[in-house]
Design an enzyme around this catalytic site. Structure first.
Site, PDB file in Angstrom:
ATOM      1  CB  SER A   5      -0.953  -0.042   1.205  1.00  0.00           C
ATOM      2  OG  SER A   5      -2.051   0.805   1.017  1.00  0.00           O
ATOM      3  CE  LYS A  58      -4.855  -2.291   1.118  1.00  0.00           C
ATOM      4  NZ  LYS A  58      -4.918  -0.858   0.821  1.00  0.00           N
ATOM      5  CG  ASP A  97       7.351   5.494 -11.453  1.00  0.00           C
ATOM      6  OD1 ASP A  97       7.911   4.476 -11.906  1.00  0.00           O
ATOM      7  OD2 ASP A  97       6.154   5.520 -11.125  1.00  0.00           O
TER       8      ASP A  97
END
Length: 721
Positions: free
Chosen positions: A479, A505, A490
């Site tokens: 999460s 998740k 990224d």
């Protein structure tokens, strides 16, 4: 991942009539069922109208709930018979009608009634089987994995299944006793016992285990109407997705405590021993410590809030007892205590006070590697106290740790998010801004396909650290951990090190309180944690199912557990949306070169190679039947023991890492008057220093720092040719 947003107004409007009717009712058995069905109907309405991607509640859904609820009661298929399942089959396609209020709720109470009858009949059955010796010379096997098994056809088949199961468990205990005897000194009493005596003791051990198991698991005091109903409702919510949960009042409070990193209680750690709840330690400065009436070893017999009747804790698990002992701030808890010193019984009243869970708080220290100071920051959870604006926030604590580490002159930073289950979306959003300039942190989409970008909340704190950085993850980093790791990956801001991927998740939940606050400050009927959104990486991909893939994979025994999101059949699917616009960080080192060096080093590491071999063996032998022949069983277990001993010893470094503790932490943790906190911190520090995964990660960081120094010297014309 919890959204800070909540929908209390919607929940109260939708369920107002139902909750009002429930509050006026009594407490007889029929009335309880009526209350439960009305609550079930209300919950069904909320789920259908607010869940991110609700499944249609129809006959097909009903049949899945039928199978899953019976499995939640009897996962090993050792309680129900096929005749019981056939009797219940009349309700197989009616549960949807019960949820929609078109039919009376009959499946769940009927299943519970049959279940309890079977439980009552089991004790004489397994007692009878265990009263006679087993023959461990026969070539027989047992299949511990029950997923593919059928329920026993009749009582004769049930008895045979229990015979095989008990023989297996007795063999495990018997083999353990034989191993202890082989290692015992000639003067020890164990060495003088015959094998027949040890076999009998093994059977007694198994009998005691099942006595405790059934007394605790299905004790009417703990597996009561509330717990039974909660189990049924959560079968429904989990069919929608694995992270939507109904929580009765005490469970709701426990969830809030975990999220806020604090609770209100007596300030003592509890231990279950021989069926009793005892005091393991007393926290200095807490209510129990101040009273001077509670000591280590004392047994808590009964507990109550305020003037309510005392509840007997016999047969309670520690987790269940804790729920009763904790409560609202400033409320009174009564404890009936049996003193360890003289056995006297005394009733003590204490006012619940705040207890902070320091174990879950952000902590940091410095690892000394080749004359480089490397900051190590551990964050077990993205905690946030939503009930108190001044309460603990993980983002605030992480900022403090970063500032301490920078002042100490670190050259690199490792953030350890292994086994971090997630938490506050707002806090992870803010933390991303500590490491990158203003830009998107994560994208979120709701059930109406409306998406938004959540920015990194870059405020007065600004970028707190701009040096080389690694994020450690594993299969249970979930999460919020995945949002953070994905953003760092990224942006090219950090190298991700750990398991092949994180948990996977990619959903956001919100909390819905159900009813008015009760005496403990919790909603009268608990709360509903409901999945309402999905989140996406800034590159457009979801972390749902796939998780975040590590740039550098460190072989991990947890890989074989098969407990990620993708292993859950009700998990929502993976998808992607358009990428956000963001500027990639320009690191002062060659990331490809660092990753290549690490991968080569890992392939040459005997510890990681051994773990890889163990994972391969475990995958190949996952559903392998177990031999009930003692000679064969011993040989198989010895092979497994040697394999795991090698792995366990390997992950503990013989030469610990060099670690420094910052002065402010020495005062806070090592000079604390609370011995429990001191002991916890010392163990944490030792575990960090001996962790082979952290060692490899510091070597990766050392490469990053070395390359950064090289690039810096090249930029100023000082490179050596």
């Amino acid at each position: 991942m919890m959204s800070k947003k909540a929908l209390p107004v919607f929940a109260l409007v939708l369920m107002g009539g139902i909750l009002g009717a429930l509050s006026c009712r009594g407490s007889n058995e029929n009335d309880t069922l009526t209350r439960q069905q009305q609550l079930l109907v209300g919950l069904g309405m909320i789920i259908e109208q607010r869940h991110y991607s609700p499944k249609q509640i129809d006959d097909q859904f009903s049949q899945k709930i039928f199978d899953e609820f019976l499995s939640s009661l009897d996962g090993e298929k050792n309680i129900f018979l096929q005749t019981d399942i056939a009797k219940l089959a009349v309700y197989k396609d009616q549960i949807d009608d019960e949820i929609h209020g078109r039919a009376a709720m009959k499946f769940y109470p009927t299943a519970i009634e049959i279940f309890q009858q079977r439980i009552a009949a089991l004790k004489p059955l397994y007692h009878d089987i265990l009263s006679k010796p087993f023959d461990f010379e026969k070539n027989q096997t047992f299949q511990p994995i029950s997923d593919s098994l059928d329920y026993p056809a009749d009582e004769a088949a049930d008895k045979q299944a229990w015979f095989d199961r008990l023989k297996y468990r007795t063999l495990v205990a018997y083999n353990d006793l034989l191993s202890q005897k082989a290692k015992a000194k000639p003067t020890d009493s164990l060495s003088k016992k015959s094998d027949a005596t040890l076999e009998k003791e093994a059977r007694e051990t198994v009998k005691s285990y099942y006595d405790r198991y059934f007394d605790k698991r299905f004790n009417p005091a703990t597996f009561n109407a509330t717990q039974q109903f909660s189990l049924f409702v959560n079968t429904i919510t989990h069919e929608m997705d694995p992270h939507s949960d109904y929580m009765p009042p005490l469970d709701q409070r426990e969830f809030n405590e975990e999220m806020s990193n604090r609770f209100y209680g007596i300030g003592a750690q509890l231990l279950e021993k021989n069926g009793a709840i005892s005091i393991e330690s007393v926290i200095a400065g807490g209510a129990a410590w101040k009273s001077k009436k509670i000591n280590v070893g004392d047994i808590i017999l009964k507990v109550a809030t305020g003037d309510a009747p005392l509840v007997d804790l016999s047969g309670y698990e520690v987790t269940e007892a804790v729920k009763l002992i904790r409560g609202a701030k400033g409320s009174t808890v009564k404890l009936q205590i049996k003193k360890a010193s003289d056995g006297t019984i005394e009733t003590i009243s204490l006012v619940r006070e705040e207890v902070k869970l320091d174990q879950a708080a952000a902590k940091s220290l410095i690892i000394n590697q080749n004359d480089n100071k490397i900051g190590y920051l551990s964050l077990p959870q993205f905690y946030a106290d939503f009930q108190d604006d001044k309460g603990a926030r993980s983002a605030v604590d992480v900022a403090k740790e970063l500032k301490k580490l920078k002042e100490s002159g670190i050259k690199g930073l490792i953030i350890d998010l292994r086994t971090n289950p997630g938490g506050s979306l707002a806090d992870v959003n803010k933390m991303i801004g500590y490491f990158v300039k203003s830009g998107p942190a994560v994208q979120v989409k709701n059930r109406s396909d409306q998406s938004q970008q959540l920015m990194d909340n870059n405020d007065s704190d600004g970028v707190l650290y701009d040096g080389p950085m690694i994020v450690m993850v594993n299969e249970f980093s979930a999460s919020a951990s995945e949002i953070f790791a994905a953003a760092m990956q990224d942006y090219h801001r950090a190298i991700i090190v750990g398991s092949t991927s994180t948990y996977g998740k990619g959903t956001v939940q919100t909390q819905l309180p159900l009813g008015k606050p009760n005496a403990n400050g919790m909603p009268e009927f608990g709360g509903l944690k409901l999945t309402v959104e999905k989140f996406y990486r800034i590159n457009g991909g979801s972390t749902q199912l796939k998780g975040v893939s590590s740039d550098i994979v460190l072989p991990d025994l947890l890989e074989s557990v098969k407990a990620r999101e993708k292993d859950n059949p009700t998990a929502l699917p993976w998808d992607k949306i358009n990428p956000a616009t963001y500027t990639i960080w320009q690191p002062a080192y060659n990331q490809d070169s660092v990753i290549a060096r690490a991968k080569l080093r890992i392939t040459q590491n005997p510890v990681f190679n051994a773990i890889t071999q163990t994972n391969t063996w475990m995958d190949a032998n996952e559903n392998r039947p177990v031999s009930l022949n003692l000679k064969q069983y011993k040989a198989d277990q010895e092979k497994i023991r040697k394999m795991f001993d090698k792995d366990d010893k390997g992950v503990q470094l013989k030469d610990p890492l060099s670690i420094s503790i910052m002065p402010v932490d020495t005062k806070q943790y090592l000079e604390n008057q609370d011995k429990t906190k001191v002991d916890f911190y010392k163990k944490w520090k030792t575990d960090v220093s001996k962790d082979v995964y952290i060692k490899e990660t510091t070597q990766i960081m050392d490469d990053m720092i070395s390359q950064q120094k090289y690039f810096a010297s090249t930029a100023t014309g000082q490179a050596t040719q």
